[in-house]
Write an enzyme that holds these catalytic residues in place. Structure first.
Site, mmCIF file in Angstrom:
data_model
loop_
_atom_site.group_PDB
_atom_site.id
_atom_site.type_symbol
_atom_site.label_atom_id
_atom_site.label_comp_id
_atom_site.label_asym_id
_atom_site.label_seq_id
_atom_site.Cartn_x
_atom_site.Cartn_y
_atom_site.Cartn_z
ATOM 1 N N PRO A 1 0.821 -1.234 -0.022
ATOM 2 C CA PRO A 1 0.107 0.245 0.015
ATOM 3 C C PRO A 1 1.112 1.215 0.132
ATOM 4 C CG PRO A 1 -0.965 -1.616 1.605
ATOM 5 C CD PRO A 1 0.752 -2.218 0.967
ATOM 6 N N GLU A 2 0.437 2.128 -0.901
ATOM 7 C CA GLU A 2 1.159 3.691 -0.847
ATOM 8 C C GLU A 2 0.763 4.343 0.169
ATOM 9 O OE1 GLU A 2 3.137 4.157 -3.899
ATOM 10 O OE2 GLU A 2 2.709 2.279 -4.626
ATOM 11 N N LYS B 1 3.601 5.559 5.583
ATOM 12 C CA LYS B 1 2.659 4.525 5.692
ATOM 13 C C LYS B 1 2.521 3.729 7.209
ATOM 14 C CE LYS B 1 4.990 3.373 1.166
ATOM 15 N NZ LYS B 1 5.528 2.331 0.451
#
Length: 201
Positions: A2-3, A51
């Site tokens: 996931p970014e 993140k």
């Protein structure tokens, strides 16, 4: 993986669903945290940094989670069927109206909210930070300038330079900049790189 924008959106959605609500269930299924019961605590909000995700409670503590490769938070209504199997749930935060389930969260910790910075102090400026300003952009660009021989792709993925950019945005940025990911940083304008990261994210 996931970014940064995925984590930012998760924090925004969880804040909208849980903020100001008292937990009727607060279960952590992690070897180091399984004995902690978060029920009866009130969620103050959920905050993202790069993140990393911090769920803040009214007892002055925060739950830190990191998505790594396959982690995620899902929101449900009580009684609604989960989209992933129960054995993948690592955290369950339930209020009268919503259920937040953290699936496959490998990194979890409970810490004092005032100590959150200790887990993210190594990160560079974050393009999704609402307090982003020109001074912040200048810092990120300078960190890129200090890596003239490093490949553009590697520099963009270095969270110490700029937090939140992952593979997807790195490749998209290289395409839009007209440069190969393995080209050295000296071949691009760091200010343009930072501005593009901010705009895309």
């Amino acid at each position: 993986m996931p970014e940064g924008d995925t984590v930012y959106l998760a924090a925004k959605r969880m804040t909208a669903a849980l903020s100001g609500q008292r937990l009727t269930r607060g279960e952590l299924r992690h070897p180091r945290l399984a004995e902690h019961d978060l029920s009866r605590l009130t969620v103050l909000g959920v905050h993202s940094v790069g993140k990393h995700l911090f769920t803040r409670f009214d007892n002055g503590r925060s739950l830190h989670t990191h998505f790594r490769m396959d982690g995620s938070w899902h929101l449900y209504r009580p009684g609604q069927r989960w989209r992933r199997p129960d054995h993948q749930a690592r955290a369950i935060l339930t209020t009268q109206e919503r259920v937040a389930v953290g699936f496959l969260l490998h990194d979890m910790a409970l810490l004092a909210t005032q100590d959150e910075h200790r887990l993210v102090r190594q990160l560079g400026p974050e393009p999704l930070n609402p307090d982003w300003e020109q001074k912040t952009a200048t810092i990120a660009a300078q960190r890129l300038r200090e890596q003239p021989d490093v490949e553009v792709g590697i520099a963009l993925l270095d969270q110490r330079i700029m937090a939140g950019v992952g593979n997807l945005y790195m490749t998209e940025m290289c395409f839009l900049l007209g440069v190969a990911p393995w080209a050295p940083m000296r071949e691009v304008d760091p200010d343009a790189v930072v501005a593009l990261a901010r705009r895309l994210l």
